[in-house]
Write a protein that holds these residues in place. Structure first.
Motif, PDB file in Angstrom:
ATOM      1  N   UNK A  32       0.831  -1.204   0.000  1.00 40.09           N
ATOM      2  CA  UNK A  32       0.000   0.000   0.000  1.00 40.09           C
ATOM      3  C   UNK A  32       0.870   1.260   0.000  1.00 40.09           C
ATOM      4  N   UNK A  33       1.966   1.226   0.746  1.00 42.98           N
ATOM      5  CA  UNK A  33       2.868   2.385   0.751  1.00 42.98           C
ATOM      6  C   UNK A  33       3.469   2.599  -0.638  1.00 42.98           C
ATOM      7  N   UNK A  34       3.801   1.505  -1.327  1.00 45.14           N
ATOM      8  CA  UNK A  34       4.341   1.627  -2.685  1.00 45.14           C
ATOM      9  C   UNK A  34       3.304   2.267  -3.605  1.00 45.14           C
ATOM     10  N   UNK A  35       2.061   1.810  -3.501  1.00 45.63           N
ATOM     11  CA  UNK A  35       0.993   2.371  -4.345  1.00 45.63           C
ATOM     12  C   UNK A  35       0.711   3.827  -3.993  1.00 45.63           C
ATOM     13  N   UNK A  36       0.726   4.145  -2.699  1.00 49.03           N
ATOM     14  CA  UNK A  36       0.526   5.537  -2.291  1.00 49.03           C
ATOM     15  C   UNK A  36       1.654   6.418  -2.823  1.00 49.03           C
ATOM     16  N   UNK A  37       2.879   5.890  -2.767  1.00 50.30           N
ATOM     17  CA  UNK A  37       4.027   6.647  -3.280  1.00 50.30           C
ATOM     18  C   UNK A  37       3.857   6.918  -4.773  1.00 50.30           C
ATOM     19  N   UNK A  38       3.377   5.911  -5.522  1.00 45.66           N
ATOM     20  CA  UNK A  38       3.152   6.097  -6.964  1.00 45.66           C
ATOM     21  C   UNK A  38       2.096   7.180  -7.208  1.00 45.66           C
ATOM     22  N   UNK A  39       1.022   7.137  -6.410  1.00 45.53           N
ATOM     23  CA  UNK A  39      -0.039   8.150  -6.560  1.00 45.53           C
ATOM     24  C   UNK A  39       0.497   9.545  -6.277  1.00 45.53           C
ATOM     25  N   UNK A  40       1.269   9.668  -5.207  1.00 45.64           N
ATOM     26  CA  UNK A  40       1.786  10.985  -4.806  1.00 45.64           C
ATOM     27  C   UNK A  40       2.792  11.502  -5.831  1.00 45.64           C
ATOM     28  N   UNK A  41       3.615  10.603  -6.377  1.00 45.00           N
ATOM     29  CA  UNK A  41       4.546  11.019  -7.433  1.00 45.00           C
ATOM     30  C   UNK A  41       3.783  11.580  -8.634  1.00 45.00           C
ATOM     31  N   UNK A  42       2.672  10.938  -8.972  1.00 42.20           N
ATOM     32  CA  UNK A  42       1.842  11.436 -10.086  1.00 42.20           C
ATOM     33  C   UNK A  42       1.264  12.805  -9.750  1.00 42.20           C
ATOM     34  N   UNK A  43       0.855  13.012  -8.489  1.00 39.42           N
ATOM     35  CA  UNK A  43       0.352  14.325  -8.059  1.00 39.42           C
ATOM     36  C   UNK A  43       1.420  15.398  -8.236  1.00 39.42           C
ATOM     37  N   UNK A  44       2.618  15.083  -7.778  1.00 37.34           N
ATOM     38  CA  UNK A  44       3.712  16.057  -7.856  1.00 37.34           C
ATOM     39  C   UNK A  44       3.989  16.429  -9.306  1.00 37.34           C
ATOM     40  N   UNK A  45       4.036  15.425 -10.184  1.00 43.98           N
ATOM     41  CA  UNK A  45       4.295  15.687 -11.600  1.00 43.98           C
ATOM     42  C   UNK A  45       3.211  16.580 -12.195  1.00 43.98           C
ATOM     43  N   UNK A  46       1.945  16.264 -11.889  1.00 45.24           N
ATOM     44  CA  UNK A  46       0.829  17.049 -12.446  1.00 45.24           C
ATOM     45  C   UNK A  46       0.832  18.467 -11.911  1.00 45.24           C
ATOM     46  N   UNK A  47       1.111  18.627 -10.626  1.00 43.08           N
ATOM     47  CA  UNK A  47       1.022  19.955 -10.013  1.00 43.08           C
ATOM     48  C   UNK A  47       2.238  20.814 -10.338  1.00 43.08           C
ATOM     49  N   UNK A  48       3.401  20.197 -10.536  1.00 41.89           N
ATOM     50  CA  UNK A  48       4.553  20.977 -10.981  1.00 41.89           C
ATOM     51  C   UNK A  48       4.330  21.463 -12.414  1.00 41.89           C
ATOM     52  N   UNK A  49       3.671  20.642 -13.231  1.00 37.58           N
ATOM     53  CA  UNK A  49       3.316  21.074 -14.578  1.00 37.58           C
ATOM     54  C   UNK A  49       2.312  22.217 -14.509  1.00 37.58           C
ATOM     55  N   UNK A  50       1.353  22.109 -13.590  1.00 37.11           N
ATOM     56  CA  UNK A  50       0.372  23.183 -13.391  1.00 37.11           C
ATOM     57  C   UNK A  50       1.066  24.486 -13.012  1.00 37.11           C
ATOM     58  N   UNK A  51       2.022  24.416 -12.084  1.00 34.76           N
ATOM     59  CA  UNK A  51       2.734  25.624 -11.658  1.00 34.76           C
ATOM     60  C   UNK A  51       3.509  26.245 -12.815  1.00 34.76           C
ATOM     61  N   UNK A  52       4.065  25.397 -13.679  1.00 38.36           N
ATOM     62  CA  UNK A  52       4.774  25.910 -14.852  1.00 38.36           C
ATOM     63  C   UNK A  52       3.807  26.636 -15.781  1.00 38.36           C
ATOM     64  N   UNK A  53       2.610  26.070 -15.986  1.00 34.05           N
ATOM     65  CA  UNK A  53       1.602  26.724 -16.812  1.00 34.05           C
ATOM     66  C   UNK A  53       1.124  28.025 -16.174  1.00 34.05           C
ATOM     67  N   UNK A  54       1.039  28.046 -14.849  1.00 32.49           N
ATOM     68  CA  UNK A  54       0.591  29.267 -14.171  1.00 32.49           C
ATOM     69  C   UNK A  54       1.573  30.410 -14.386  1.00 32.49           C
ATOM     70  N   UNK A  55       2.867  30.099 -14.433  1.00 31.35           N
ATOM     71  CA  UNK A  55       3.863  31.137 -14.733  1.00 31.35           C
ATOM     72  C   UNK A  55       3.603  31.731 -16.121  1.00 31.35           C
ATOM     73  N   UNK A  56       3.358  30.854 -17.095  1.00 32.06           N
ATOM     74  CA  UNK A  56       3.085  31.319 -18.461  1.00 32.06           C
ATOM     75  C   UNK A  56       1.757  32.071 -18.515  1.00 32.06           C
TER      76      UNK A  56
END
Length: 234
Positions: free
Chosen positions: A42-66
């Motif tokens: 479960x920790x491995x799966x949670x880590x995968x989910x959170x990594x996906x969140x970070x990737x999506x939200x860092x992309x969002x922050x990059x778009x917000x700058x633009x």
């Protein structure tokens, strides 16, 4: 003799009791090991989910700058509109489209593992109480943020969509058509001047600042959760 029979019976009873105790201990050990393995998965799966969140939200922050840069350029153009230069008008159309990015919805966290833990009653497998509390706060904070964002819809997205012809790229339609003619570009610029864009422009920029501040915090929370989930999965 009676004494030797009693001793033998006592010894046999002791062996049986010891055997039962050992069997129970082995069974408990196996169950505990299975639970630890399930918890680690479960920790491995949670880590995968959170990594996906970070990737999506860092992309969002990059778009917000633009997005913010685009809104600033539109504001400058509105102070001194230039209609003669195609390159300026093309940039205006591009900025109007980019300014509509994340005006409505935002990427939600991946909740499949979290929802499964809640629905199956296995959330008690999280032996790290602090991690469990942080994970709950993480998802609750996003739900609260989403409700607050709903009250901050500015109307800019609707207006920009009505002004600029779009084309679909990368699964989205936040790109102004690249084949707009000089006449079409001038038409867009004239339409911008005919709309009350200034008020929604200020509101949309404020919403952008709000988004950046809160999603920067969400990314920080996600990184902290990820570090603990990875440590617990080992």
């Amino acid at each position: 003799s009676r004494s030797s029979l009693a001793a033998r019976l006592t010894a046999e009873f002791a062996v049986v009791v010891l055997g039962v105790i050992v069997a129970l201990g082995v069974d408990e050990w196996r169950q505990s090991r299975a639970e630890r393995a399930e918890e680690a998965s479960y920790y491995v799966r949670l880590a995968d989910d959170i990594e996906a969140d970070i990737e999506a939200w860092e992309r969002l922050l990059s778009f917000l700058d633009r997005k913010e840069a685009a809104l600033d350029r539109i504001q400058i153009w509105l102070r001194a509109p230039t209609l003669s230069d195609d390159s300026v008008l093309r940039r205006l159309a591009e900025d109007l489209a980019m300014g509509a990015v994340f005006s409505g919805s935002v990427p939600p966290p991946r909740q499949s593992t979290y929802a499964e833990l809640l629905s199956t009653g296995r959330f008690d497998l999280r032996r790290d109480a602090a991690f469990r509390a942080s994970l709950i706060d993480y998802h609750f904070e996003f739900e609260n943020l989403q409700q607050r964002l709903t009250s901050r819809i500015t109307g800019y997205e609707r207006l920009a969509y009505s002004l600029v012809p779009r084309e679909v790229q990368f699964g989205g339609d936040n790109i102004a058509r690249t084949d707009l003619s000089s006449l079409e570009l001038r038409s867009v610029a004239d339409a911008v001047l005919g709309e009350d864009l200034r008020t929604v422009l200020v509101a949309e920029r404020n919403r952008t600042l709000f988004l950046r501040a809160h999603f920067t915090d969400m990314v920080d929370q996600a990184h902290a959760l990820l570090s603990r989930a990875v440590a617990r999965s080992d």
